[in-house]
Design an enzyme around this catalytic site. Structure first.
Site, PDB file in Angstrom:
ATOM      1  N   ASP A  35       9.097 136.158 -15.643  1.00  0.00           N
ATOM      2  CA  ASP A  35       9.309 134.493 -15.791  1.00  0.00           C
ATOM      3  C   ASP A  35       9.762 133.883 -14.608  1.00  0.00           C
ATOM      4  O   ASP A  35       8.876 134.469 -13.303  1.00  0.00           O
ATOM      5  CB  ASP A  35      10.881 134.966 -15.461  1.00  0.00           C
ATOM      6  CG  ASP A  35      11.730 133.653 -16.209  1.00  0.00           C
ATOM      7  OD1 ASP A  35      11.567 132.724 -15.778  1.00  0.00           O
ATOM      8  OD2 ASP A  35      12.656 133.546 -17.309  1.00  0.00           O
ATOM      9  N   PHE A  38      11.032 128.658 -13.532  1.00  0.00           N
ATOM     10  CA  PHE A  38      11.493 126.735 -14.109  1.00  0.00           C
ATOM     11  C   PHE A  38      12.519 126.797 -14.116  1.00  0.00           C
ATOM     12  O   PHE A  38      12.963 125.762 -13.813  1.00  0.00           O
ATOM     13  CB  PHE A  38      10.097 126.888 -15.631  1.00  0.00           C
ATOM     14  CG  PHE A  38       9.886 125.448 -15.491  1.00  0.00           C
ATOM     15  CD1 PHE A  38      10.346 124.178 -14.720  1.00  0.00           C
ATOM     16  CD2 PHE A  38      10.010 124.964 -16.996  1.00  0.00           C
ATOM     17  CE1 PHE A  38      10.080 122.794 -15.120  1.00  0.00           C
ATOM     18  CE2 PHE A  38      10.374 123.709 -17.548  1.00  0.00           C
ATOM     19  CZ  PHE A  38      10.205 122.783 -16.085  1.00  0.00           C
ATOM     20  N   LYS A 107      -2.022 143.466 -29.097  1.00  0.00           N
ATOM     21  CA  LYS A 107      -2.783 143.975 -29.492  1.00  0.00           C
ATOM     22  C   LYS A 107      -3.411 145.004 -29.036  1.00  0.00           C
ATOM     23  O   LYS A 107      -3.485 146.796 -29.342  1.00  0.00           O
ATOM     24  CB  LYS A 107      -3.829 142.662 -30.260  1.00  0.00           C
ATOM     25  CG  LYS A 107      -4.883 142.945 -30.768  1.00  0.00           C
ATOM     26  CD  LYS A 107      -6.232 141.775 -30.676  1.00  0.00           C
ATOM     27  CE  LYS A 107      -7.202 141.853 -31.326  1.00  0.00           C
ATOM     28  NZ  LYS A 107      -8.462 141.704 -30.340  1.00  0.00           N
ATOM     29  N   TYR A 147       6.983 120.766 -27.823  1.00  0.00           N
ATOM     30  CA  TYR A 147       8.519 121.943 -28.527  1.00  0.00           C
ATOM     31  C   TYR A 147       8.215 121.833 -29.749  1.00  0.00           C
ATOM     32  O   TYR A 147       7.457 123.488 -29.920  1.00  0.00           O
ATOM     33  CB  TYR A 147       9.379 121.508 -27.744  1.00  0.00           C
ATOM     34  CG  TYR A 147      10.849 122.592 -27.738  1.00  0.00           C
ATOM     35  CD1 TYR A 147      10.476 123.949 -27.090  1.00  0.00           C
ATOM     36  CD2 TYR A 147      11.689 122.632 -29.017  1.00  0.00           C
ATOM     37  CE1 TYR A 147      11.375 124.851 -27.506  1.00  0.00           C
ATOM     38  CE2 TYR A 147      13.042 123.317 -29.135  1.00  0.00           C
ATOM     39  CZ  TYR A 147      12.165 124.548 -28.097  1.00  0.00           C
ATOM     40  OH  TYR A 147      13.633 125.885 -28.402  1.00  0.00           O
TER      41      TYR A 147
HETATM   42  P1  NAD Z   1      15.914 128.853 -21.275  1.00  0.00           P
HETATM   43  O1  NAD Z   1      15.277 127.081 -20.421  1.00  0.00           O
HETATM   44  O2  NAD Z   1      17.422 129.394 -20.452  1.00  0.00           O
HETATM   45  O3  NAD Z   1      14.883 129.951 -21.036  1.00  0.00           O
HETATM   46  C1  NAD Z   1      13.774 130.159 -20.453  1.00  0.00           C
HETATM   47  C2  NAD Z   1      13.293 130.519 -19.354  1.00  0.00           C
HETATM   48  O4  NAD Z   1      12.010 131.088 -19.793  1.00  0.00           O
HETATM   49  C3  NAD Z   1      13.761 130.612 -18.207  1.00  0.00           C
HETATM   50  O5  NAD Z   1      13.927 131.691 -17.389  1.00  0.00           O
HETATM   51  C4  NAD Z   1      12.171 129.902 -17.597  1.00  0.00           C
HETATM   52  O6  NAD Z   1      12.087 130.294 -16.663  1.00  0.00           O
HETATM   53  C5  NAD Z   1      11.073 130.486 -18.196  1.00  0.00           C
HETATM   54  N1  NAD Z   1       9.878 130.077 -18.634  1.00  0.00           N
HETATM   55  C6  NAD Z   1       9.407 128.761 -18.781  1.00  0.00           C
HETATM   56  N2  NAD Z   1       8.395 128.766 -18.695  1.00  0.00           N
HETATM   57  C7  NAD Z   1       7.271 130.118 -18.753  1.00  0.00           C
HETATM   58  C8  NAD Z   1       6.414 130.562 -17.978  1.00  0.00           C
HETATM   59  N3  NAD Z   1       5.550 129.397 -18.838  1.00  0.00           N
HETATM   60  N4  NAD Z   1       6.199 131.833 -18.101  1.00  0.00           N
HETATM   61  C9  NAD Z   1       6.683 132.234 -17.824  1.00  0.00           C
HETATM   62  N5  NAD Z   1       8.600 131.957 -18.035  1.00  0.00           N
HETATM   63  C10 NAD Z   1       8.271 130.677 -18.221  1.00  0.00           C
HETATM   64  O7  NAD Z   1      16.239 128.755 -22.518  1.00  0.00           O
HETATM   65  P2  NAD Z   1      17.431 129.609 -23.617  1.00  0.00           P
HETATM   66  O8  NAD Z   1      18.088 129.196 -24.121  1.00  0.00           O
HETATM   67  O9  NAD Z   1      17.479 131.004 -23.335  1.00  0.00           O
HETATM   68  O10 NAD Z   1      15.386 129.889 -24.138  1.00  0.00           O
HETATM   69  C11 NAD Z   1      15.167 130.909 -24.494  1.00  0.00           C
HETATM   70  C12 NAD Z   1      14.274 130.359 -25.719  1.00  0.00           C
HETATM   71  O11 NAD Z   1      14.863 130.906 -27.045  1.00  0.00           O
HETATM   72  C13 NAD Z   1      13.235 129.302 -25.592  1.00  0.00           C
HETATM   73  O12 NAD Z   1      11.275 130.133 -26.129  1.00  0.00           O
HETATM   74  C14 NAD Z   1      13.743 128.762 -26.921  1.00  0.00           C
HETATM   75  O13 NAD Z   1      12.754 127.993 -27.416  1.00  0.00           O
HETATM   76  C15 NAD Z   1      14.422 129.881 -27.852  1.00  0.00           C
HETATM   77  N6  NAD Z   1      15.225 129.383 -28.635  1.00  0.00           N
HETATM   78  C16 NAD Z   1      16.728 129.191 -28.052  1.00  0.00           C
HETATM   79  C17 NAD Z   1      17.715 128.521 -28.612  1.00  0.00           C
HETATM   80  C18 NAD Z   1      18.822 128.375 -27.758  1.00  0.00           C
HETATM   81  O14 NAD Z   1      19.825 127.729 -28.288  1.00  0.00           O
HETATM   82  N7  NAD Z   1      19.272 128.182 -27.386  1.00  0.00           N
HETATM   83  C19 NAD Z   1      17.114 127.767 -29.888  1.00  0.00           C
HETATM   84  C20 NAD Z   1      16.088 127.856 -30.536  1.00  0.00           C
HETATM   85  C21 NAD Z   1      15.085 128.685 -29.951  1.00  0.00           C
END
Ligand code: NAD
Ligand code: UDP
Length: 316
Positions: A35, A38, A107, A147
């Site tokens: 992580d 961010f 891969k 996004y």
């Molecule tokens: P979140 O923001 O709590 O978690 C995302 C995590 O990714 C964070 O810990 C952030 O620090 C990390 N991150 C962001 N950019 C990064 C990078 N470049 N390198 C390394 N780490 C990075 O959000 P979430 O709700 O836990 O979502 C997790 C995943 O699920 C995401 O990919 C999101 O698109 C997807 N998603 C979530 C939901 C939802 O309702 N929670 C719905 C659809 C999709």
């Protein structure tokens, strides 16, 4: 000693990622959480650090990563509109360059790889509820484009790596999921309304609040991830994972006020640009192929989430 499968969770310190790390450890995996913090935080995984099978690495997935793993869950990406619109170029880079890097890693290591895709790939849908074969209605140049299009391109990459290199892929399209460890300031509707209700602040309804969403409790979603990863390799998806019970945003606000017993009033604010008017997953595929469907009703999930926010607000 029996071999422990090594799982990599990108975005592992975020809301969904931290629950997934917990669940994978409980299921006997070695877990590497990657992580860049961010939107995630160390607090989300603090309770796992004592576990000798758990490791955290600060790393941004827009840069290549060289580790040895058997499974990859690619969750890294800011998920709330406020956060993904804060630095939209970085959001696209995370979704696209991040996917390329993680697919390259899969891969080389022959790892199975699951992509956390999203219902946002359907945009503002004209088909309701949304089945996986619906191609969506996305504005590529609007504020949600970084996004939505980033995640769409990531899906393209996953399927091209599958066709071109025979990778073992799983593409999960996640619908609005909520629960403990959502960021209190990330602007998503469930966390916003709960925090506002607990503080006695006005509940901010965007637009007339007749737009709908379908809310899945986090434990149900994580169960779906695990079943999907364990399914046959032919099961690439895309597969909708979400709760098909649909509510208007006004109904959600009223439920949260009722459960918290809050004296907050409702105020209407402008509707953000390109805010989808309706969203509800068709989960026929997940039911048939994974035997999966959500089990936690909204009231029950909200109670657990409210209990979490009460605790963190009390702790200051
Ligand atoms: P979140 O923001 O709590 O978690 C995302 C995590 O990714 C964070 O810990 C952030 O620090 C990390 N991150 C962001 N950019 C990064 C990078 N470049 N390198 C390394 N780490 C990075 O959000 P979430 O709700 O836990 O979502 C997790 C995943 O699920 C995401 O990919 C999101 O698109 C997807 N998603 C979530 C939901 C939802 O309702 N929670 C719905 C659809 C999709
Ligand atoms: N919303 C709202 N008030 C808030 C936050 C969000 O009315 O304080 C609405 C938002 O306009 C959208 C829905 O709630 O229609 C869900 O928003 P969220 O950001 O949680 O997720 P989205 O599904 O839009 O990505």
């Amino acid at each position: 000693m029996p071999y422990r499968i090594k799982a990599l969770v990108t975005g592992g310190a975020g809301f969904l990622g931290s629950h997934l790390c917990e669940r994978l450890l409980a299921g006997g995996r070695n877990v590497l959480c990657v992580d860049n913090f961010f939107t995630g935080s160390k607090e989300n995984v603090l309770h796992l650090l004592e576990d000798p099978h758990f490791e955290v690495m600060r790393h941004d997935i827009t840069f290549p990563l060289y580790v040895e793993v058997d499974e990859i869950y690619n969750l890294a990406c800011p998920a709330s509109p406020i956060h993904y619109q804060f630095d939209p170029v970085q959001t696209t880079k995370t979704a696209v360059h991040g996917a390329i890097n993680m697919l390259g890693l899969a891969k080389r290591t022959q790892a199975k790889i699951l992509q956390a895709s999203t219902s946002e790939i359907y945009g503002d849908p004209e088909v309701h509820p949304q089945p996986e074969n619906y191609r969506g209605n996305v504005n590529p140049i609007g504020p949600r484009g970084c996004y939505d299009e980033g995640k769409r391109c990531a899906e393209t990459l996953f399927f091209d790596y599958w066709r071109q290199y025979g990778l073992k892929i799983r593409v999960a399209r996640i619908f609005n999921t909520y629960g403990p460890r959502m960021h209190p300031n990330d602007g998503r509707v469930v966390s916003n309304f709960i925090v506002q209700a607990l503080r006695g602040d006005p509940i901010t309804l965007y637009g007339d609040a007749s737009q709908t969403r379908s809310f899945c409790y986090v434990d149900d979603l994580i169960e779906g991830f695990i079943r999907f990863m364990e399914a046959d390799n032919e099961m690439t998806g895309p597969m909708n994972l979400g709760n098909p019970d649909e509510f208007t945003i006004r109904e959600l606000a009223e439920k949260i006020i009722a459960i918290t017993g809050s004296a907050s009033n409702l105020v209407e604010k402008p509707l953000p640009e390109d805010d989808p008017t309706q969203r509800c997953p068709d989960i026929t595929l997940a039911k048939a192929k994974l035997g999966w469907q959500p089990t936690v009703p909204l009231e029950q999930g909200l109670e657990k989430t409210i209990a979490y926010f009460r605790e963190i607000l009390a702790a200051g």
